[in-house]
Design an enzyme around this catalytic site. Structure first.
Site, PDB file in Angstrom:
ATOM      1  N   ASP A 134      93.916  19.464  74.289  1.00  0.00           N
ATOM      2  CA  ASP A 134      94.111  20.927  74.255  1.00  0.00           C
ATOM      3  C   ASP A 134      95.573  21.326  74.006  1.00  0.00           C
ATOM      4  O   ASP A 134      95.867  22.498  73.797  1.00  0.00           O
ATOM      5  CB  ASP A 134      93.686  21.568  75.589  1.00  0.00           C
ATOM      6  CG  ASP A 134      92.175  21.717  75.700  1.00  0.00           C
ATOM      7  OD1 ASP A 134      91.483  21.569  74.660  1.00  0.00           O
ATOM      8  OD2 ASP A 134      91.696  21.990  76.815  1.00  0.00           O
ATOM      9  N   LYS A 189      93.738  29.771  78.653  1.00  0.00           N
ATOM     10  CA  LYS A 189      92.769  30.048  77.575  1.00  0.00           C
ATOM     11  C   LYS A 189      91.371  30.123  78.170  1.00  0.00           C
ATOM     12  O   LYS A 189      91.099  29.594  79.264  1.00  0.00           O
ATOM     13  CB  LYS A 189      92.804  28.985  76.483  1.00  0.00           C
ATOM     14  CG  LYS A 189      92.422  27.550  76.907  1.00  0.00           C
ATOM     15  CD  LYS A 189      90.925  27.252  76.908  1.00  0.00           C
ATOM     16  CE  LYS A 189      90.587  25.867  77.430  1.00  0.00           C
ATOM     17  NZ  LYS A 189      89.231  25.636  77.843  1.00  0.00           N
TER      18      LYS A 189
HETATM   19  P1  ATP Z   1      91.117  21.895  80.921  1.00  0.00           P
HETATM   20  O1  ATP Z   1      90.614  23.264  80.650  1.00  0.00           O
HETATM   21  O2  ATP Z   1      92.098  21.381  79.877  1.00  0.00           O
HETATM   22  O3  ATP Z   1      90.037  20.909  81.283  1.00  0.00           O
HETATM   23  P2  ATP Z   1      91.649  22.470  83.614  1.00  0.00           P
HETATM   24  O4  ATP Z   1      91.929  23.914  83.729  1.00  0.00           O
HETATM   25  O5  ATP Z   1      90.241  22.056  83.892  1.00  0.00           O
HETATM   26  O6  ATP Z   1      92.062  21.983  82.186  1.00  0.00           O
HETATM   27  P3  ATP Z   1      94.089  21.731  84.911  1.00  0.00           P
HETATM   28  O7  ATP Z   1      94.384  22.942  85.736  1.00  0.00           O
HETATM   29  O8  ATP Z   1      94.871  21.555  83.669  1.00  0.00           O
HETATM   30  O9  ATP Z   1      92.538  21.640  84.588  1.00  0.00           O
HETATM   31  O10 ATP Z   1      94.303  20.488  85.861  1.00  0.00           O
HETATM   32  C1  ATP Z   1      93.460  19.399  86.000  1.00  0.00           C
HETATM   33  C2  ATP Z   1      94.130  18.363  86.897  1.00  0.00           C
HETATM   34  O11 ATP Z   1      95.393  17.977  86.350  1.00  0.00           O
HETATM   35  C3  ATP Z   1      94.401  18.885  88.290  1.00  0.00           C
HETATM   36  O12 ATP Z   1      93.556  18.220  89.183  1.00  0.00           O
HETATM   37  C4  ATP Z   1      95.872  18.599  88.584  1.00  0.00           C
HETATM   38  O13 ATP Z   1      96.083  17.833  89.732  1.00  0.00           O
HETATM   39  C5  ATP Z   1      96.381  17.842  87.368  1.00  0.00           C
HETATM   40  N1  ATP Z   1      97.639  18.454  86.874  1.00  0.00           N
HETATM   41  C6  ATP Z   1      98.700  17.801  86.430  1.00  0.00           C
HETATM   42  N2  ATP Z   1      99.672  18.627  86.045  1.00  0.00           N
HETATM   43  C7  ATP Z   1      99.231  19.879  86.225  1.00  0.00           C
HETATM   44  C8  ATP Z   1      99.797  21.162  86.026  1.00  0.00           C
HETATM   45  N3  ATP Z   1     101.023  21.342  85.563  1.00  0.00           N
HETATM   46  N4  ATP Z   1      99.024  22.236  86.314  1.00  0.00           N
HETATM   47  C9  ATP Z   1      97.763  22.050  86.763  1.00  0.00           C
HETATM   48  N5  ATP Z   1      97.186  20.863  86.994  1.00  0.00           N
HETATM   49  C10 ATP Z   1      97.911  19.766  86.741  1.00  0.00           C
END
Ligand code: ATP
Length: 289
Positions: free
Chosen positions: A137, A11
């Site tokens: 989320d 998203k």
């Molecule tokens: P948001 O937009 O909800 O803040 P994000 O894009 O910033 O999410 P994610 O990619 O969801 O961040 O990941 C954040 C942290 O969560 C990473 O540092 C990762 O190690 C951990 N993590 C745990 N499971 C997953 C997964 N399936 N995919 C990605 N990251 C994951």
């Protein structure tokens, strides 16, 4: 059913406002969420051996209980006393820790997939209620599309799909902690708020310029101040023909909105050639997941 495939879409936020910091430390938000056509792929398979096995092509991701996929599977399987096991193979395309809800989307896809695989009989609303325990989320990621998201992110109201356009999504090689961004946001003294109501009206009338004129994200006050490269990428996106550009979530991903595919492709090339971001996508909004 023995095996099921699920796609987990990323998203972006075309509008992100923070209204206040609650007493419990959570922030009350008002965001417009939009699914984009960038996705991870998950293959879920029943196994005779009990337990949750995660396989992934990204070495940096945990495969134990720290992975949101594990947490989602564990939650559903414990709730329904499933004694069989499951193996989940993740092919990751969504940039990690990027502000694109990649982990939440994987968790949501896991919940949707297991619900079908083990015929658990959960309604969408029930999955959303369970999902919010793991992340604000996740209820949104279970359904996707264009949504107004309020509360801590769990109060969702569908909005009309934006007019068709093209996006350049760029994730620079910077690690931004969502926790750091919210901790450094002075929610109660923000003087400038995005015009979310105006954006909703622009969505209702299908006015793309009304949308692009109102792109706004209060978290930029923290992340862009810390990493000026993000403003430089946004500026380059505009120079290369974007109607406007914005950071998604807590960053560091930024996106530009284009009415013309060729311009979007040229902009993506320019960002890559200048070495401003390693992960660059030309994509579109997506409204069915
Ligand atoms: P948001 O937009 O909800 O803040 P994000 O894009 O910033 O999410 P994610 O990619 O969801 O961040 O990941 C954040 C942290 O969560 C990473 O540092 C990762 O190690 C951990 N993590 C745990 N499971 C997953 C997964 N399936 N995919 C990605 N990251 C994951």
């Amino acid at each position: 059913m023995q095996r099921i495939t699920q796609k987990a879409y990323a998203k972006i936020n075309i509008g992100l406002d923070v209204l206040r910091r609650r007493e419990d430390g959570y922030h009350e938000v008002r965001m417009i969420m939009q699914t984009v056509d960038i996705c991870d792929n998950l293959i879920l398979e029943r196994t005779a051996k009990s337990g949750i096995l995660i396989l992934t092509d990204k070495e940096e991701l945990p495969v134990n209980q720290d992975n949101l996929i594990y947490k989602a599977a564990d939650l559903l399987m414990k709730e329904k006393n499933i004694t069989e096991g499951v193996s989940i193979t993740l092919t990751k395309r969504i940039p990690i820790a990027a502000g694109m809800a990649g982990g939440s989307s994987d968790a949501a896809a896991t919940m949707r997939g297991l619900n079908q695989l083990f015929e658990l009989g959960y309604s969408t609303e029930e999955l959303q209620k369970l999902g919010v325990r793991l992340g604000a989320d996740i209820p949104y990621c279970i359904v996707g599309g264009t949504m107004l998201s309020e509360g801590i992110g769990e109060i969702l109201n569908p909005l009309p799909t934006p007019p068709a356009c093209h996006l350049v999504v760029a994730k620079p090689d910077i690690n931004v902690s969502t926790k750091f961004v919210y901790e450094n946001l002075h929610a109660d003294s923000l003087t400038c708020h995005p015009d979310i109501d105006g954006m909703i009206e622009a969505l209702r009338t299908g006015n793309l310029q009304g949308i692009t004129d109102r792109l706004g994200n209060v978290l930029e006050t923290v992340t862009v101040r810390e990493y000026p490269i993000l403003e430089e990428i946004k500026e380059l996106m505009r120079q290369e023909g974007a109607a406007n550009a914005l950071m998604s979530g807590s960053g560091p991903t930024v996106f530009g909105i284009y009415t013309n595919r060729e311009l979007a492709e040229q902009a993506a090339q320019a960002i890559e050639q200048k070495g401003m971001a390693k992960q660059v996508f030309v994509t579109t909004f997506r409204n069915d997941i």
